[in-house]
Enzyme design. Sequence first.
Site, PDB file in Angstrom:
ATOM      1  N   GLU A 274       0.826  -1.217   0.000  1.00 29.91           N
ATOM      2  CA  GLU A 274       0.000   0.000   0.000  1.00 29.91           C
ATOM      3  C   GLU A 274       0.859   1.266   0.000  1.00 29.91           C
ATOM      4  O   GLU A 274       0.758   2.085   0.923  1.00 29.91           O
ATOM      5  CB  GLU A 274      -0.874   0.036   1.267  1.00 29.91           C
ATOM      6  CG  GLU A 274      -1.829  -1.103   1.423  1.00 29.91           C
ATOM      7  CD  GLU A 274      -2.575  -1.037   2.767  1.00 29.91           C
ATOM      8  OE1 GLU A 274      -2.121  -0.338   3.694  1.00 29.91           O
ATOM      9  OE2 GLU A 274      -3.599  -1.696   2.880  1.00 29.91           O
ATOM     10  N   PRO A 275       1.690   1.461  -0.994  1.00 26.77           N
ATOM     11  CA  PRO A 275       2.527   2.665  -0.977  1.00 26.77           C
ATOM     12  C   PRO A 275       1.711   3.915  -1.262  1.00 26.77           C
ATOM     13  O   PRO A 275       0.791   3.891  -2.076  1.00 26.77           O
ATOM     14  CB  PRO A 275       3.515   2.410  -2.113  1.00 26.77           C
ATOM     15  CG  PRO A 275       2.755   1.545  -3.074  1.00 26.77           C
ATOM     16  CD  PRO A 275       1.866   0.674  -2.216  1.00 26.77           C
ATOM     17  N   GLY A 276       2.036   4.986  -0.565  1.00 25.73           N
ATOM     18  CA  GLY A 276       1.428   6.285  -0.855  1.00 25.73           C
ATOM     19  C   GLY A 276       2.526   7.240  -1.270  1.00 25.73           C
ATOM     20  O   GLY A 276       2.658   7.640  -2.423  1.00 25.73           O
ATOM     21  N   TYR A 316       5.829  17.766  11.465  1.00 25.35           N
ATOM     22  CA  TYR A 316       6.837  16.703  11.671  1.00 25.35           C
ATOM     23  C   TYR A 316       8.272  17.223  11.584  1.00 25.35           C
ATOM     24  O   TYR A 316       9.193  16.422  11.420  1.00 25.35           O
ATOM     25  CB  TYR A 316       6.692  15.602  10.606  1.00 25.35           C
ATOM     26  CG  TYR A 316       5.284  15.179  10.291  1.00 25.35           C
ATOM     27  CD1 TYR A 316       4.528  14.469  11.214  1.00 25.35           C
ATOM     28  CD2 TYR A 316       4.732  15.458   9.045  1.00 25.35           C
ATOM     29  CE1 TYR A 316       3.231  14.079  10.909  1.00 25.35           C
ATOM     30  CE2 TYR A 316       3.433  15.066   8.733  1.00 25.35           C
ATOM     31  CZ  TYR A 316       2.696  14.374   9.679  1.00 25.35           C
ATOM     32  OH  TYR A 316       1.423  13.986   9.366  1.00 25.35           O
ATOM     33  N   CYS A 343      -1.068  33.387  10.641  1.00 25.64           N
ATOM     34  CA  CYS A 343      -0.863  34.172  11.854  1.00 25.64           C
ATOM     35  C   CYS A 343      -0.369  33.298  13.004  1.00 25.64           C
ATOM     36  O   CYS A 343      -1.031  33.170  14.025  1.00 25.64           O
ATOM     37  CB  CYS A 343      -2.181  34.843  12.208  1.00 25.64           C
ATOM     38  SG  CYS A 343      -2.089  35.854  13.649  1.00 25.64           S
TER      39      CYS A 343
HETATM   40  N1  LLP Z   1      -1.391   1.995   4.546  1.00 23.46           N
HETATM   41  C1  LLP Z   1      -1.847   2.463   5.720  1.00 23.46           C
HETATM   42  C2  LLP Z   1      -2.765   1.646   6.519  1.00 23.46           C
HETATM   43  C3  LLP Z   1      -1.435   3.733   6.178  1.00 23.46           C
HETATM   44  O1  LLP Z   1      -1.879   4.185   7.329  1.00 23.46           O
HETATM   45  C4  LLP Z   1      -0.551   4.512   5.383  1.00 23.46           C
HETATM   46  C5  LLP Z   1      -0.129   5.831   5.813  1.00 23.46           C
HETATM   47  C6  LLP Z   1      -0.126   3.979   4.136  1.00 23.46           C
HETATM   48  C7  LLP Z   1      -0.559   2.711   3.763  1.00 23.46           C
HETATM   49  C8  LLP Z   1       0.778   4.713   3.217  1.00 23.46           C
HETATM   50  O2  LLP Z   1       2.041   4.945   3.777  1.00 23.46           O
HETATM   51  P1  LLP Z   1       3.217   5.611   2.900  1.00 23.46           P
HETATM   52  O3  LLP Z   1       3.616   4.636   1.818  1.00 23.46           O
HETATM   53  O4  LLP Z   1       2.685   6.873   2.321  1.00 23.46           O
HETATM   54  O5  LLP Z   1       4.293   5.849   3.886  1.00 23.46           O
HETATM   55  N2  LLP Z   1       1.083  12.633   6.993  1.00 23.46           N
HETATM   56  C9  LLP Z   1       2.326  11.937   7.243  1.00 23.46           C
HETATM   57  C10 LLP Z   1       2.252  10.478   6.847  1.00 23.46           C
HETATM   58  C11 LLP Z   1       1.094   9.725   7.481  1.00 23.46           C
HETATM   59  C12 LLP Z   1       0.979   8.316   6.985  1.00 23.46           C
HETATM   60  C13 LLP Z   1      -0.294   7.696   7.391  1.00 23.46           C
HETATM   61  N3  LLP Z   1      -0.498   6.360   6.924  1.00 23.46           N
HETATM   62  C14 LLP Z   1       3.450  12.671   6.513  1.00 23.46           C
HETATM   63  O6  LLP Z   1       3.191  13.704   5.898  1.00 23.46           O
HETATM   64  O7  LLP Z   1       4.602  12.259   6.579  1.00 23.46           O
END
Ligand code: LLP
Length: 419
Positions: A274-276, A316, A343
């Site tokens: 599940e990459p984001g 962060y 602000c």
């Molecule tokens: N799967 C699940 C269940 C998750 O909770 C997340 C991210 C992902 C996949 C995707 O993770 P990734 O590949 O993007 O690392 N807002 C924070 C990151 C929060 C991530 C939340 N969960 C930031 O800006 O660094």
Amino acid sequence: MGKHLMFGGVDVVELAERFGTPLYVTDEQRLRENFRRFKNAFSSVDSEIYYAVKANGNLAVLRILAQEGAGADVFSGGELYLARLAGIPASKILFNGNSKSDEELELAVLSGVCVSVDSFDELYALSEIAKRLGRDVEIAFRVNPDISPETHPKIATGLRESKFGIPYEEVLDAYKEAKQLEIEGGIRVCGIHCHIGSQILDVSVFKEATEKMMALVESLNEHGIELEFVDLGGGLGIPYKKDEPAPTPEDLAAQILPAFKGAKLKRRPKLILEPGRYIVGNTTILITRVNAVKRAAKHFVAVDAGFNLLIRPVLYDAYHEVAVANKIDEPPAGTYTIVGPICESGDILAKDRRLPKVERGDIIAIFDAGAYGFAMSSQYNGRPRCAEILVNNGEAEVIRRRETYDDLLKNQVVPPRLL
Ligand code: LLP
């Protein structure tokens, strides 16, 4: 006149003139390349890539990923709605979340997506809802694997004390309970899921996570429970700083695949990731105009984007590279701190950066803003959100219109007695 930064074959300064600032700009080719590279890295096994919609839920982005064959990890009813609208099939969507409402569980059941169940409470609620609706729902359990990746504590999700998932030692009981419910109809046990954290640059922890998860799958097998998929979540980090390590999807696969393939099972399940961030992070820049330069305790550059549009630096202490887009070939001439228009004194986008001489009217580009950038934006301080642009081989298209003051009023109601 200085040379201009080019992005996706387009002159960034021209984009600022044409569409105004602030502006998010996404490169379609890079998005497609990132997805393909990730998918290919795992092609030696039966696998699917479920893009994490939370990272960037723009519909055009989702549409492109749907065309590439992506599935989706969704974390709310709203994300499910977007993913379906983009054409991602229900059979390739996992509904995640540690606090799903009855409405969301109903939506999941009616949409026919698989649900990653986060607690016993949720298991019982989902089972009741599925029976009431006369439908079957496929489930996985979200496991808390008790793993500590080296990342910012706010984005480490697989720690023992994290709010996510079923504690590792209770997982077997959870599956036994679900198997009992399966007999009554409604629930159908399908998979297992974890996600250990985000922005992970030392990928060796994924080996440990995979081993722990596959040990669970083996022990479930011994109890007669066979699973169709193992979902190991997202988390692959990207290099925000030029000198940071840049682990590749192949590096990630090298940690995961041996343990995944080596498990002693009757039948090998499908592998889901599940990459984001990896998919969208480097596809996007945020461009912002300089409203004022001021010498005070620091040499401040005040721009028109703040933590209303990019909250990562504040939340962060995240680092994003910046450049002066209209002076891209000029050498550094000073050390500047880039601040937004919000602000709050914490509204700092970039601290102490060596940049060419910065002046009012210059255009600053903030890099690697595609993941958790626009997605975490707000209207704080009465600031309508900015537009989003897609660039593709030198062409630019609007993929989200700039909000107006009218959007600040949207859904607000002043009771007639106050008029
Ligand atoms: N799967 C699940 C269940 C998750 O909770 C997340 C991210 C992902 C996949 C995707 O993770 P990734 O590949 O993007 O690392 N807002 C924070 C990151 C929060 C991530 C939340 N969960 C930031 O800006 O660094």
